[in-house]
Motif scaffolding. Structure first.
Motif, PDB file in Angstrom:
ATOM      1  N   ALA A 171      15.858  42.719  20.041  1.00  0.00           N
ATOM      2  CA  ALA A 171      15.485  42.340  21.408  1.00  0.00           C
ATOM      3  C   ALA A 171      14.651  41.059  21.425  1.00  0.00           C
ATOM      4  O   ALA A 171      14.887  40.165  22.241  1.00  0.00           O
ATOM      5  N   SER A 172      13.677  40.960  20.517  1.00  0.00           N
ATOM      6  CA  SER A 172      12.796  39.785  20.480  1.00  0.00           C
ATOM      7  C   SER A 172      13.565  38.530  20.088  1.00  0.00           C
ATOM      8  O   SER A 172      13.434  37.473  20.720  1.00  0.00           O
ATOM      9  N   ASN A 173      14.374  38.661  19.045  1.00  0.00           N
ATOM     10  CA  ASN A 173      15.133  37.512  18.565  1.00  0.00           C
ATOM     11  C   ASN A 173      16.193  37.064  19.567  1.00  0.00           C
ATOM     12  O   ASN A 173      16.513  35.870  19.647  1.00  0.00           O
TER      13      ASN A 173
ATOM     14  N   SER B 156       8.690  32.900   6.296  1.00  0.00           N
ATOM     15  CA  SER B 156       9.844  32.085   6.647  1.00  0.00           C
ATOM     16  C   SER B 156       9.423  30.782   7.337  1.00  0.00           C
ATOM     17  O   SER B 156      10.012  29.720   7.087  1.00  0.00           O
ATOM     18  N   PHE B 157       8.401  30.852   8.179  1.00  0.00           N
ATOM     19  CA  PHE B 157       7.891  29.662   8.880  1.00  0.00           C
ATOM     20  C   PHE B 157       7.423  28.601   7.894  1.00  0.00           C
ATOM     21  O   PHE B 157       7.745  27.414   8.028  1.00  0.00           O
ATOM     22  N   ILE B 158       6.668  29.012   6.872  1.00  0.00           N
ATOM     23  CA  ILE B 158       6.165  28.067   5.865  1.00  0.00           C
ATOM     24  C   ILE B 158       7.323  27.422   5.108  1.00  0.00           C
ATOM     25  O   ILE B 158       7.341  26.204   4.869  1.00  0.00           O
ATOM     26  N   ILE B 159       8.320  28.233   4.749  1.00  0.00           N
ATOM     27  CA  ILE B 159       9.487  27.707   4.035  1.00  0.00           C
ATOM     28  C   ILE B 159      10.234  26.682   4.891  1.00  0.00           C
ATOM     29  O   ILE B 159      10.634  25.612   4.414  1.00  0.00           O
ATOM     30  N   GLN B 160      10.384  27.004   6.177  1.00  0.00           N
ATOM     31  CA  GLN B 160      11.101  26.092   7.080  1.00  0.00           C
ATOM     32  C   GLN B 160      10.356  24.767   7.258  1.00  0.00           C
ATOM     33  O   GLN B 160      10.978  23.712   7.392  1.00  0.00           O
ATOM     34  N   LEU B 161       9.030  24.811   7.251  1.00  0.00           N
ATOM     35  CA  LEU B 161       8.237  23.579   7.330  1.00  0.00           C
ATOM     36  C   LEU B 161       8.503  22.678   6.118  1.00  0.00           C
ATOM     37  O   LEU B 161       8.648  21.461   6.253  1.00  0.00           O
TER      38      LEU B 161
ATOM     39  N   PHE C  59       8.546  42.941  19.805  1.00  0.00           N
ATOM     40  CA  PHE C  59       7.501  42.832  18.790  1.00  0.00           C
ATOM     41  C   PHE C  59       6.130  42.685  19.443  1.00  0.00           C
ATOM     42  O   PHE C  59       6.011  42.254  20.594  1.00  0.00           O
ATOM     43  N   SER C  60       5.107  42.997  18.665  1.00  0.00           N
ATOM     44  CA  SER C  60       3.736  42.758  19.110  1.00  0.00           C
ATOM     45  C   SER C  60       3.501  41.252  19.204  1.00  0.00           C
ATOM     46  O   SER C  60       4.266  40.443  18.670  1.00  0.00           O
TER      47      SER C  60
ATOM     48  N   SER D 157       4.800  34.420  15.305  1.00  0.00           N
ATOM     49  CA  SER D 157       5.382  33.897  14.060  1.00  0.00           C
ATOM     50  C   SER D 157       6.886  33.697  14.200  1.00  0.00           C
ATOM     51  O   SER D 157       7.445  32.727  13.664  1.00  0.00           O
ATOM     52  N   LEU D 158       7.557  34.590  14.932  1.00  0.00           N
ATOM     53  CA  LEU D 158       9.000  34.460  15.156  1.00  0.00           C
ATOM     54  C   LEU D 158       9.315  33.208  15.981  1.00  0.00           C
ATOM     55  O   LEU D 158      10.236  32.450  15.667  1.00  0.00           O
TER      56      LEU D 158
END
Length: 431
Positions: free
Chosen positions: A259-261, A396-401, A332-333, A339-340
């Protein structure tokens, strides 16, 4: 510039904006029906359906991207007809293998459901997903001929029909069958809008002489191999989360992610759609050696996409905070959601850069992209197993950066080398 002239020159972009607002409006509404009409378990199955069906991109192999670029950049009708014939053969041949693969894949994914409630909805859904993939050939022809306004007008209307039929089916309580109902309506409407083009392709194109099909395939082979690898590994990257969460984390976590994604991705996809309306224009500019002009046009799309994504993502977070708990608990909370959203924002930049560079009829960052598609899932699994669900998307965010840095650096070097080589060839001609 008059309003009428502005509209005529930017029709495709305006259609894309309307599609954006349609997606923004219907996305949360469909999620509302999903979270209120389906159980949490069926919510997880619903979004896993979509992730399994996305394997169509593996079979599609990025052919549409390659063909749009080469058709748009080609000035010889013989070559164009050869590319069109190849597209027809490819998309006709992909229907049955795709359908069978999706069927086997779903059997493996849902082997924990004993009552078989997923089987018939999935059978119909996967059949019409396969048929809708075959319709892509007509979008390729129109966009390759620079009929961009027509392409995005049809996408707008068929997308609206898809969304409306999905909402109505969910509202009426068709549950998991809602997805296949919407695919059926989209297929019928697409066939209707392309009825003249279908007759033209199969009655006229095949009768006219063209360059040998095999030669046309060879001419795009280098570009196609690169983009095919990106598409194949891209499935793992884009749809890994849903399948992994459903099979190995928990059904509940998978439902919340789905749902969030769905909302966050719909916002990002709407922003990439804006850039997609320009890709054949980028190709035409670059084929005419108007590099700087193409870069300026691309920069404008980046600014628009960034502002649009941030604004709509913030609006979504605000809405989730004020809706009833019975609805908001299906997402999600706030911490995980943040973060997503940030992770998807960085990925949006990856997508925009790749769309622009493909206008050079090449996939210059395919090594970086493949590495990203392999490394990211591995680190997400490690985070899920040994750290915490909370940190999955931060990892995942750090990797994408890190990969964004590589994309910008190497993308700039590629652009610079291309523009220099063209300027040198020009100077040699003048000599």
């Amino acid at each position: 510039m008059t309003n009428k002239r502005f509209f005529l020159e930017h029709k495709a972009a305006l259609y894309s904006i309307i599609s954006l607002f349609l997606r923004v409006f219907t996305g949360p509404l469909s999620i509302f029906f999903i979270t209120t009409k389906l159980t949490l378990d069926n919510q997880a199955v619903y979004y896993t359906f979509i992730s399994i069906a996305a394997i169509q991109w593996v079979f599609e192999l990025g052919i549409s991207t390659s063909l749009v670029q080469v058709i748009a950049g080609s000035t010889e009708n013989n070559k164009k007809r050869a590319y069109i014939k190849f597209a027809c053969l490819f998309y006709s041949g992909v229907i049955i293998p795709l359908f069978l693969c999706m069927f086997l894949y779903a059997n493996w994914t849902f082997d924990n459901i004993n009552n078989g409630s997923w089987f018939y909805p999935w059978l119909l859904y996967s059949l019409f997903v396969s048929l809708n993939v075959s319709v892509n050939v007509f979008y390729i022809i129109e966009e390759g001929d620079l009929n961009i306004n027509k392409v995005y007008k049809i996408r707008l209307i068929t997308g609206g029909i898809y969304s409306f039929s999905l909402l109505l089916a969910l509202f009426l309580g068709f549950g998991l069958y809602s997805l296949c109902i919407s695919q059926i309506f989209m297929y019928i409407s697409s066939i209707y809008f392309f009825r003249k083009k279908i007759r033209y392709v199969f009655c006229d194109i095949w009768k006219e002489k063209s360059e040998p099909i095999l030669y046309s395939v060879k001419s795009i082979l280098r570009f196609q191999i690169k983009i095919s690898l990106v598409w194949i590994f891209g499935y793992l990257y884009w749809n890994f989360y849903s399948i992994y969460f459903y099979k190995y984390v928990s059904v509940d976590f998978s439902a919340l992610f789905g749902a969030s994604n769905a909302v966050v991705s719909s916002i990002a996809i709407a922003m990439t759609s804006w850039t997609q309306t320009k890709r054949s224009i980028f190709s035409k500019m670059i084929s005419n050696n108007r590099y700087h002009e193409s870069w300026l046009a691309f920069r404008k799309t980046i600014i628009f996409a960034s502002i649009g994504y941030i604004s709509l993502a913030l609006l979504f977070v605000l809405i989730v905070n004020y809706i009833p708990v019975s609805y908001s608990e299906r997402f999600f909370s706030a911490n995980i959601m943040t973060s997503l959203i940030l992770m998807r924002f960085i990925i949006l930049y990856h997508e925009l850069i790749l769309i622009y560079l493909r206008a050079f009829q090449d996939e210059p960052l395919y090594k970086e992209t493949l590495l990203n598609y392999i490394v990211t899932p591995i680190f997400v699994i490690i985070a899920a197993l040994f750290i915490s669900d909370f940190y999955i998307f931060w990892v995942s965010f750090i990797i994408q950066l890190l990969f964004l840095y590589l994309y910008i650096k190497n993308g700039y070097l590629f652009f610079k080398s291309k523009s220099k080589s063209k300027s040198k060839s020009k100077s040699n001609v003048y000599r």
